[in-house]
Each structure stands twice: as structure tokens, then as C-alpha cells.
Design a protein around this motif. Structure first.
Motif, PDB file in Angstrom:
ATOM      1  N   VAL A  93      -0.039  11.943   0.180  1.00 56.61           N
ATOM      2  CA  VAL A  93      -0.857  13.119   0.448  1.00 56.61           C
ATOM      3  C   VAL A  93      -0.369  14.223  -0.484  1.00 56.61           C
ATOM      4  CG1 VAL A  93      -1.626  14.788   2.184  1.00 56.61           C
ATOM      5  CG2 VAL A  93      -1.123  12.433   2.852  1.00 56.61           C
TER       6      VAL A  93
ATOM      7  N   MET B  99       5.802  13.013   3.709  1.00 52.45           N
ATOM      8  CA  MET B  99       6.542  11.973   2.986  1.00 52.45           C
ATOM      9  C   MET B  99       5.561  10.920   2.486  1.00 52.45           C
ATOM     10  SD  MET B  99       9.890  11.882   2.643  1.00 52.45           S
ATOM     11  CE  MET B  99      10.446  10.176   2.824  1.00 52.45           C
TER      12      MET B  99
ATOM     13  N   THR C  30       0.833   5.326   0.383  1.00 49.85           N
ATOM     14  CA  THR C  30       0.019   6.471   0.783  1.00 49.85           C
ATOM     15  C   THR C  30       0.701   7.753   0.318  1.00 49.85           C
ATOM     16  OG1 THR C  30      -0.973   5.412   2.692  1.00 49.85           O
ATOM     17  CG2 THR C  30      -0.841   7.802   2.744  1.00 49.85           C
TER      18      THR C  30
ATOM     19  N   VAL D  72       2.688  16.409  -0.018  1.00 55.58           N
ATOM     20  CA  VAL D  72       2.699  16.983   1.325  1.00 55.58           C
ATOM     21  C   VAL D  72       3.215  15.898   2.262  1.00 55.58           C
ATOM     22  CG1 VAL D  72       1.293  17.984   3.171  1.00 55.58           C
ATOM     23  CG2 VAL D  72       0.688  18.391   0.759  1.00 55.58           C
TER      24      VAL D  72
ATOM     25  N   VAL E 238       0.855  -1.184   0.000  1.00 55.16           N
ATOM     26  CA  VAL E 238       0.000   0.000   0.000  1.00 55.16           C
ATOM     27  C   VAL E 238       0.894   1.237   0.000  1.00 55.16           C
ATOM     28  CG1 VAL E 238      -1.699   1.368   1.273  1.00 55.16           C
ATOM     29  CG2 VAL E 238      -1.917  -1.118   1.201  1.00 55.16           C
TER      30      VAL E 238
ATOM     31  N   GLN F  28       4.299   7.282   2.055  1.00 53.99           N
ATOM     32  CA  GLN F  28       4.581   6.120   2.912  1.00 53.99           C
ATOM     33  C   GLN F  28       4.226   4.846   2.159  1.00 53.99           C
ATOM     34  OE1 GLN F  28       3.390   6.257   6.981  1.00 53.99           O
ATOM     35  NE2 GLN F  28       3.617   8.473   7.146  1.00 53.99           N
ATOM     36  N   LEU F  29       5.128   3.876   2.264  1.00 53.32           N
ATOM     37  CA  LEU F  29       4.895   2.597   1.592  1.00 53.32           C
ATOM     38  C   LEU F  29       4.952   1.482   2.623  1.00 53.32           C
ATOM     39  CD1 LEU F  29       4.710   0.998  -1.182  1.00 53.32           C
ATOM     40  CD2 LEU F  29       7.169   0.636  -0.876  1.00 53.32           C
TER      41      LEU F  29
ATOM     42  N   VAL G 124      -5.160  17.401   0.294  1.00 51.98           N
ATOM     43  CA  VAL G 124      -5.410  18.388   1.363  1.00 51.98           C
ATOM     44  C   VAL G 124      -5.336  19.789   0.763  1.00 51.98           C
ATOM     45  CG1 VAL G 124      -4.647  16.950   3.255  1.00 51.98           C
ATOM     46  CG2 VAL G 124      -2.986  18.379   2.031  1.00 51.98           C
TER      47      VAL G 124
ATOM     48  N   HIS H 258      -3.358   4.857  -1.541  1.00 50.94           N
ATOM     49  CA  HIS H 258      -4.196   5.785  -0.778  1.00 50.94           C
ATOM     50  C   HIS H 258      -3.779   7.202  -1.166  1.00 50.94           C
ATOM     51  CE1 HIS H 258      -4.964   2.730   2.730  1.00 50.94           C
ATOM     52  NE2 HIS H 258      -5.502   2.354   1.590  1.00 50.94           N
ATOM     53  N   LEU H 259      -4.610   7.855  -1.940  1.00 48.71           N
ATOM     54  CA  LEU H 259      -4.311   9.226  -2.348  1.00 48.71           C
ATOM     55  C   LEU H 259      -5.211  10.155  -1.550  1.00 48.71           C
ATOM     56  CD1 LEU H 259      -2.806  11.102  -4.392  1.00 48.71           C
ATOM     57  CD2 LEU H 259      -4.910  11.006  -5.742  1.00 48.71           C
ATOM     58  N   ILE H 260      -4.591  11.066  -0.858  1.00 47.58           N
ATOM     59  CA  ILE H 260      -5.396  11.995  -0.053  1.00 47.58           C
ATOM     60  C   ILE H 260      -5.032  13.426  -0.435  1.00 47.58           C
ATOM     61  CG2 ILE H 260      -5.903  12.778   2.305  1.00 47.58           C
ATOM     62  CD1 ILE H 260      -5.534   9.883   3.175  1.00 47.58           C
TER      63      ILE H 260
END
Lengths: 555, 555
Positions: free
Chosen positions: B474, B484, B472, B482, B470, B486-487, B555, B551-553
Motif C-alpha cells: 500500500v 507494512m 501486497t 503505508v 503474492v 505483506q508477502l 491510498v 497487489h499495489l494499492i
């Protein structure tokens, strides 16, 4: 560097791999600071090693002594004797000596690994003697379930060792290739210090039939089903069996079609080295489909129940027009044994075939297979020929190795010693274990070679039972959630179950709201709380404890 | 509702589970709109079902006819005959009829599932007849590897069916419990319409020894090792074997200690129902450790090579002071068979034991085990007693089922028919398959019951080979990262390999930078690009294609 405690004049033997169990055959003989390596095979992973393609003997010791390796000599071309060559090539970097048939298969492997140009592979004829000082190696013709199997008579100043490779005896053969009993007898007269010997079927008492009997049975069985489609499953490398099947088909006016890539690869290697001279090219599936089905005999891969194999394709419920289809009244002959570990896969395949009304014939009721390994009496016969001073059983499961040691002792052979991988034995009047080299098993995993105790393998074992999960949470400096938390699980929640994800989202929000205002800046606290929430939630809903990570991102 | 095409007066039989293969025994008899269910067992998952605890027969049909089920009758208490009861309870909700020993084990299961109070479990003595109209069921004493095995003589207006359960014959027994031959003979005279019969060892030709012979062998073997620690591995439910081992130990002045939870559970059930009357309480491990080790005999779980079992604990390299430790010169007797599929696990256990210098004795060389199932001649004897009109082989692998049908035909039995699960057969002068009920296999997975083709199981199979990952990310509205990225990977990258994660981070940044300014707002575009980057990177570095999510978020 590994330190070993023996003199330069002592002849030592060490199983780098393959001493106990089946697979990873790789043995080293040492004398005068030089090393001779015999075989370099792979092993087959069991279900505790998910994702692992194959196993290798740990080459550390060989690598350390690379400069002193005089050569790699191959007894025969089965995967458990040659399969590790491309993987361990950089650790050995020595010339390879083998027969023409083995060379074809080894060079195919080296080619695929991009190593072909960099490797000397020398062809040796059966009966030849090669000099790799301080060793002199004679290739002695044996019988086994692949062309050109050899025992190696390894002559040194310190004595003569016979390294049998895999073997059986056969009185009358369907092919011209049979054991060179004369040479074995001569070796016995010359005086054999030690024999390193195959143990696969030691406990079997029944004396084997001959390949010619298998051919006769196949001929009879094919004749009994003149109107049926017939397929015969066999081990691809069993060239003699392919010949037997061809002859049995021919006697019944059927032509042979090969189904399965590995059969075609072996066919190419066999024809390139002078086999199948009197056998016309086998038919492809397309060619076979143009003939009446009772004029064809199909040789198929997949006798071990492999999922994507030719025999399994016969069970297809919706064959394409380019695919042969078997049905009620057709016959599948398993001209092969059941390799331990494959029982369930084979039973499943046979169940699928039977449910289509296909008749199945196996070695349980008809003489359609003989093993490539000796049965009990043959071993006695071998030792009566060789009269060894020392016997070192290798290549067999724990029970067979034990039977072998026992039998050698009962025959009055002075020393019968079961070694473990890595144990170094000095071969002399009173043999002695003189040390231990680093040894072990490596796993080929994708394009990595990793140790068997690698953390990734442990994790994979856990995740295959329990699944994995990652929660992503973006929070501001006050631990207020920004955007939506995201959860990915693998092997746990069905993709479409949004309700359950919503429920988890609520549990997360609730837990975050409980954090005391003065601690909202502590990342580890939040991560721990989130881990706890997800863990409890998944345990409660699914009864599972997945591997779990939390991605916490502050903005 | 399933529609079936037979008249109210016809007696029909349908295997809900267990017709082909071993496990999930569950059979239904129908007459006058009523159903009698026989047995309700679990099956054992193979390696293609990682994480699955056990298998169940699909209860859909039973559930649909719940109101018309007159009862569940149990032949004997093995897991493949009673193990599914707590899982399928809600689908059946009928009274259960079984012997006292089976009741102990069933109620233990119901208790653990919180169902004890809600379930009627009636005790039936062997030889008793119960009336569950339109069925009358006589419990006929048989011999098997567990106490109180029964054949069921099911009498109806439409004829008499004998449902054998699992069985063997035995002339002289170590216990008082032997087959009620007289009744079987009487049933034959009465006229048997059909027999539904166990097929486990049909192809075995060798006539079995008796349990008394096993006891004699054990007595001899224990006597041959007066100074050694001795452990005997056996199937926990084999109460008669526990008695034999106890007698063999006693004859050699050894007291018996039980190691392993399932042995203690069976001990409790046996003592509660009148077994082991003349046998003093077995010792716990602590008590045994206080005695000289050659005055103790250990009965152990784990004869199938189970990882966390008593026999496996004996191989521990660092036993605690509260743990018995075996070493060179000690003896382990495997008083058990090898269940297909367990070959490798057993070989590994035996290898570990041998490497500690422990001597191993198995049924291969000594008469330390006999099967609970008949060998070939016994089946003939059974059919000579019962003289059935129809034979329906169940409970065996494909090959054994086939042998069974074959043998019945050779004996001149008019009809021998191999059914598949779900096939409904009308039992009459000319038996006839009259329909098919929905049938299949369910998997118990954590606390869920899911179909065998569930997506989560497919995913788990893939992830056990290829891992999961996964990423992630941001990003702000301009697709600028925004924080770091994360994997998390599972089963791929060693945790401590930060270098490789850094490298991937660079690849991600590079790929993000390539996005055209006018498309920076497209989430799906960014996700696809990220998936591609991670996939290529992991394939290149590890040769693996993990299950992957991003997971793309924003902000």
C-alpha cells in the motif's frame, strides 16, 4: 554425537542410504574408531515430491564423524552412486578414491559446484589395492552397464568383506572389460566374512544374454531397414552399448551421430579415459544432416520418455531446418529397459512416434537390451565363488531384497540379513545389530536442502491439487474498504474471468457490511470473515479448497 | 455440426474415446443417420494433471447428434466403461441399456449426481436381444473380472459387428458365469463383418489359470498360517474374487470382514442383484475385532498402494482401539495385479508392511491373481470362433494394440486396423476411413470440466514445482509505503522464517526509494520493480521462480 554400542575391535557396517530401494547408495564401514565410506549417490523423487530435484541420504552421522573418515571409495560412476558428492561434500571432506572414468564425471560435478580445487580425487586402477588403515581395499573388476565397475574387497583385522557394487556376469563380452572371476575365487578361498550385494533383478530367472548378442541383433535390425532413418535410444552412461551400436552401424555402412547433451558428456569422459580409441568422432546433428539419411545412425537420449530429450524431439510436428525429422517408415530402437515409474511417459513417447508412422522396436520383441544387473543364477554363482558367512542384500525394491535374503538362506549361507537404513550391524561369527544411527532422506529443492517432511513440501502437494489464493483488503478504521479488494488465485480461476472476480467482490462487501459497528476494529475478526467468504465462494464455484491468505491493511 | 462423408446406408464406427490407451471407453456406431453409443467411461489422470479427478472423452460429437442417439449400451460396469455417464449425461440424454448389476452401480452414480429421476435405465439379461433400430443388439455372456460382462453382437442391414468389451476365456470357473461359446460360434457361422476388440494383454503368451486355481491357492495359503491375522487385498469390483476369498476363508474356518468403502458398495450391488446368496453378511471391523484374530479373514481395498485405503491403514503405527492392527507374523496377500503407474506406490506400501514384520504374498510367487483380460492364445481362439472380416483393436497401450493388429494379420484376417480417437471408419468389404469427428479429452477438476490444455492446469504444473507468491504494497501518492508490505508465499518459505521476510522487506524499501520523484505515480512501474525485486530475491534464496503477483494499492 550418536552413541553406538560396540567395541573398538568390531567391524561394523551401516547403510547411510540405499539399504532398501534403489538410489542414494551410501554405506559406511567402521573399525577402530575409523570410518570408510563407500559410494555417495542420489535418489530420484516420485510424484509426491513436486519441485524436488533429487534426494540425498541424510549425512548427519557422517558429518559427526567427519574427522574419522579415512576416505570415500566409489564402486562405479552411476548417479545413484556418485551424484550426492557435491551436495554432501561439506559433510565428508575426505579424499575420494575411484577409477579414471568415474573421476572424470565426479570432477565435472565438483567443477560445476565450485568445489574442484578443494577436493582430492585419487585415481585407482582396477585390480589395485589401496591402504586406508585400518582398511585395505582391493578394486575387483566387474561387469555392469558403465565403464569400470568394481567390487571392493575390504580387508581388515576383523575379516574380509566384499562390497559388490552393481554387477552382472558375462561370459563373452563385446568389450574387453569382463569380470575378474579369478580374484573372486581367490577371495572365496581367503574366506569372506560378509558380502554386501546388489539385489536389483534377483527374482528374474532368465539367464541374461551377452552384450555381443545385443550387438548382433542391432546389426541385423539395421540391415533390415536399408532405406530408413534409424535412431537408437540408450542410457547415456552405457558406454559399452554405445560401442555396440557403433559397430552395428559400421557393419551397415552408417556413421553415428549423437543427439542429446548427456551422451556428449559421456563421450567426452570416455575419450578422456581411453575409451572409443578406434571410434572416429561422432557426428553432430548438423554434420549428419548433410549426409543421405540412410548413411547415418542416430544415438539418442530420452529412452525413458523424458520430455525434453532427443527421442522426444523426433516426434516434433514442425522440425526446424537444423533438426533431423523422422517420419513414416523410419525406425526407432529402444536399446534400454523401462525403469519402474516411467511406464506411462514411455508409452506416450511411443504413441507419438507411432502416430508419425515410425516403427518401434523394443526389448519386448528383440534382443536389443540386456540389464546391467545379474539374473538369478548369477547370484548363486557369485556365492559359490565367494562362500560368504554373512550376506547383506542392498539396492533393490522390497520384493527383490526379500528374494535375495530367501535365496541366500536356501543356499545354506549362515546369515542373510535385510537391514534398514541406519541400522548398524557388527560383522562377526554371530552378526548382531548393535545400534542405529540417525538416518533419513533429504530433498534437494531449488538451492535448498530440506527434510522430506518439510512443511513446504506438504503445502506444495496440497496446492498442486487445490491451488492458492491471496485476498488483499485495505480498510479504514471503520472497516470501510479503501480502493478495490484484490484477489490473486493460482491454478483456479482463468486470468480473463473478470465476472467471477466481480461476483466475489460483492460477496466480500456484503460480508464486511455485516460486521457489528463495535467490532470494526478487530483485524482478526475481519480476516476470519474474509477467509470464510473466499473459501465458500471458491469451493462452490470450483470445488476446490485452496491454500488461502488474507492481507488486511488498515489505513 | 461435424460434416462426414459417407452414405446413409454405410455402417460406420468411431471411437469417441478409448481407441488408444486404457480408459475413457466410448464408441459410436452410425447407420441411416442414427447413432448407437457403447460404453461411457472415465480415464485416470497421470502426474502431469495435478488436482484432476478423472478424464472424460470429449462429447462434442455426441452432443451434436443427441437427437439421433438411439441408446447407450453398456458392456460391463467397470469405471472405464460407465464412470463418465453422470458427467456426460446432458450431452447424451438417451436411454441406457445394461445388465442388473451394472444398473445398480450406474444408478448409484446418477443418484449422487442428482440425475436419477431423469434417466431411463433398462435392465437387459445376458443372452437377450434388444431392438434399437436400425440396430439390433444381442448381449453375449463373457468372462471378466466383474459380474455380467458382455460382448455385444450388433446386427444391422449392413452387417454384423461384435463389440467384445473386456474379456477372457475360462474353462472351469469358480462361479457359474462363463463365456457363451456356443453363441460366439453361431455368430461366426452367421458371418462377422467386424470385431471391435479389447487388447489389454495381447502380448502375454502365458495361458491364464482359472479362478478356481486362485481359490485353491488362497485356501492353501490361509491354511499355512493358522495363527496369523490374514488380509487379502483385491479390486473391489471383482465379485468372483470376493467369492473365491470367502470360500478359501470358510474352508479354513475363518469368517470374512470387509475393510474399505468401495468393497461395501460392491457388496450392496452384488446382493441386490442376486449374488452372494449363499454367503452370510460380511463382518464389519467392529464385529471382527470381537473374534479371535485367527478366525477372521479381512478383505481390503488398497491393493494399488492408495494412501487412504484399508491396506494402508494396516501399516498404522498407532491404531485406535476400534481399528484392526497387523504386526509381526501376520500375512497380507495381494490378490491383484500391478496397474502400470502404481509400481512405486505399491512398493512403498509393501515396504511399510514388511517393516512391521508382516509377510507379503503376491502374484509374483503364488497363483493368487489372474487377469480379467485374455492372454495371447485366447485371442486366436476368439478369432477362430468369430472369423471376422475386419478387426479393430481398442483398449490397450500402444504396444499391445500393435501386437493385436500384428496377430490378426498373421491369422489371415483380411483387415486389422488401428484407429485413433475420432477416426470414422466405414465397415464394408473394403473398409475405409471416411472422416474424423472432433475428439479429445476433458478433465474433471473439482466441479469444473475443463480442456486438458487449460491455462489453470499449466499454472498448477508450474506452481507445484516453483511455488506461488503474492506481495501486497500500500503506497501513498508519492510511492511512500503505508503500513507494512505483506508477502505470502506458498510452497517456498517456511511460515516461521520471519528473518527472510524482513530481509525481503528491506530489499523492497530500497528499490522503492530508487524511484525517480517524477515517476512515483506510475503504478505499472512500481509493480514491475516489485516483481523484479521479489523474483531476484526468491531465486537467490530458494533457487525457485514462483508464479508471482503484486497487489499495489494507492491510498
Amino acid at each position: 554425537m550418536t552413541e553406538l554400542n560396540f567395541s573398538n575391535e568390531e567391524l561394523v557396517f551401516v547403510p547411510v542410504g540405499g539399504a532398501t530401494g534403489v538410489g542414494m547408495n551410501c554405506f559406511a564401514y567402521g573399525l577402530n574408531g575409523k570410518w570408510l565410506v563407500v559410494d555417495c549417490g542420489i535418489g530420484f523423487p516420485d510424484d509426491n515430491l513436486p519441485g524436488v530435484d533429487c534426494l540425498l541420504p541424510d549425512p548427519q552421522f557422517l558429518s559427526e564423524h567427519k574427522a574419522d573418515i579415512v576416505g570415500l571409495v566409489i564402486t562405479h560412476a552411476h548417479e545413484d552412486h556418485i551424484g550426492a558428492i557435491p551436495y554432501l561434500w561439506h559433510d565428508l571432506q575426505c579424499p575420494i578414491y575411484c577409477t579414471a572414468f568415474a573421476k572424470e564425471l565426479i570432477e565435472h560435478k565438483l567443477m560445476e559446484a565450485g568445489l574442484l580445487g578443494r577436493t582430492e580425487v585419487h585415481t585407482v586402477s582396477q585390480g589395485d589395492v589401496i591402504e586406508l588403515p585400518p582398511f585395505e581395499i582391493e578394486f575387483v573388476k566387474m561387469t555392469h552397464s558403465i565403464p569400470e565397475p568394481n567390487a571392493l574387497a575390504i580387508r581388515t583385522k576383523a575379516g574380509l568383506v566384499v562390497h559388490t557394487g552393481d554387477w552382472r556376469f558375462e561370459e563373452k563380452s563385446a568389450s574387453e572389460s569382463t569380470t575378474d572371476y579369478e580374484t573372486l575365487k581367490e577371495l572365496g578361498k581367503e574366506g569372506v566374512l560378509a558380502v554386501v550385494c546388489d539385489s536389483t533383478n534377483t527374482s528374474e530367472e532368465k539367464v541374461h544374454a551377452n552384450e555381443a548378442d545385443v550387438q548382433a541383433t542391432l546389426t541385423k535390425l539395421i540391415g533390415e531397414h536399408p532405406h530408413s532413418k534409424i535412431a537408437v535410444g540408450c542410457f547415456a552412461s552405457n558406454v559399452v552399448r554405445m560401442q555396440s551400436i557403433y559397430q552395428a552401424a559400421k557393419a551397415n555402412n552408417r556413421v553415428v551421430c549423437l543427439l542429446g547433451r548427456s551422451l556428449w558428456r559421456i563421450d567426452a569422459a570416455a575419450r578422456a579415459t581411453g575409451y572409443f580409441k578406434d571410434i572416429p568422432e561422432f557426428l553432430s546433428e548438423q554434420e549428419a544432416l548433410e549426409l543421405p539419411s540412410n548413411q547415418v545412425l542416430y544415438i539418442c537420449t530420452g529412452s525413458q520418455g523424458e520430455r525434453h530429450s532427443a527421442l522426444n524431439n523426433l516426434t516434433s510436428m514442425m522440425p526446424t531446418p537444423n533438426q533431423v525429422s523422422f517420419g513414416a517408415g523410419d525406425v526407432v530402437i529402444f536399446s534400454s529397459s523401462v525403469i519402474p515409474g516411467n511406464e506411462k511417459a514411455i508409452d506416450l513417447l511411443q504413441k507419438k512416434l507411432r502416430s508419425k508412422g515410425i516403427q518401434i522396436i523394443t526389448e519386448k520383441t528383440e534382443l536389443v537390451h540386456i540389464s546391467g544387473h545379474y539374473a538369478g543364477e548369477d547370484l548363486k554363482k557369485m556365492y559359490n565363488l565367494l562362500k560368504p558367512h554373512i550376506v547383506l542384500p542392498v539396492h533393490g525394491d522390497t520384493y527383490e531384497l526379500n528374494c535375495h535374503t530367501q535365496m541366500a538362506k536356501e543356499m545354506g549361507i549362515p546369515f542373510a540379513i535385510g537391514l534398514n537404513d541406519g541400522q548398524v550391524i557388527s560383522l562377526k561369527e554371530t552378526p548382531e545389530i548393535v545400534g542405529e544411527i540417525p538416518s533419513g532422506i533429504l530433498a534437494v529443492d531449488g538451492n535448498q536442502i530440506i527434510p522430506l517432511n518439510a512443511e513446504v513440501l506438504k503445502k506444495r502437494r496440497k496446492m498442486m491439487d487445490e491451488g492458492t489464493a491471496v485476498l488483499t483488503l485495505v480498510v479504514d478504521q471503520n472497516a470501510q474498504v479503501v480502493g478495490m479488494p484484490q484477489l490473486s488465485t493460482f491454478g483456479l480461476i482463468p486470468d480473463d474471468d473478470e465476472a467471477i472476480k466481480g461476483e466475489l467482490g460483492q460477496a466480500i462487501s456484503k460480508s464486511l457490511a455485516e460486521i457489528a459497528p463495535e467490532r470494526v476494529g478487530e483485524d482478526n475478526l475481519i480476516k476470519d470473515k474474509m477467509r470464510h467468504v473466499v473459501r465458500v465462494f471458491l469451493k462452490e464455484h470450483f470445488g476446490k479448497k485452496p491454500l488461502l491468505e488474507v492481507h488486511l491493511i488498515r489505513v
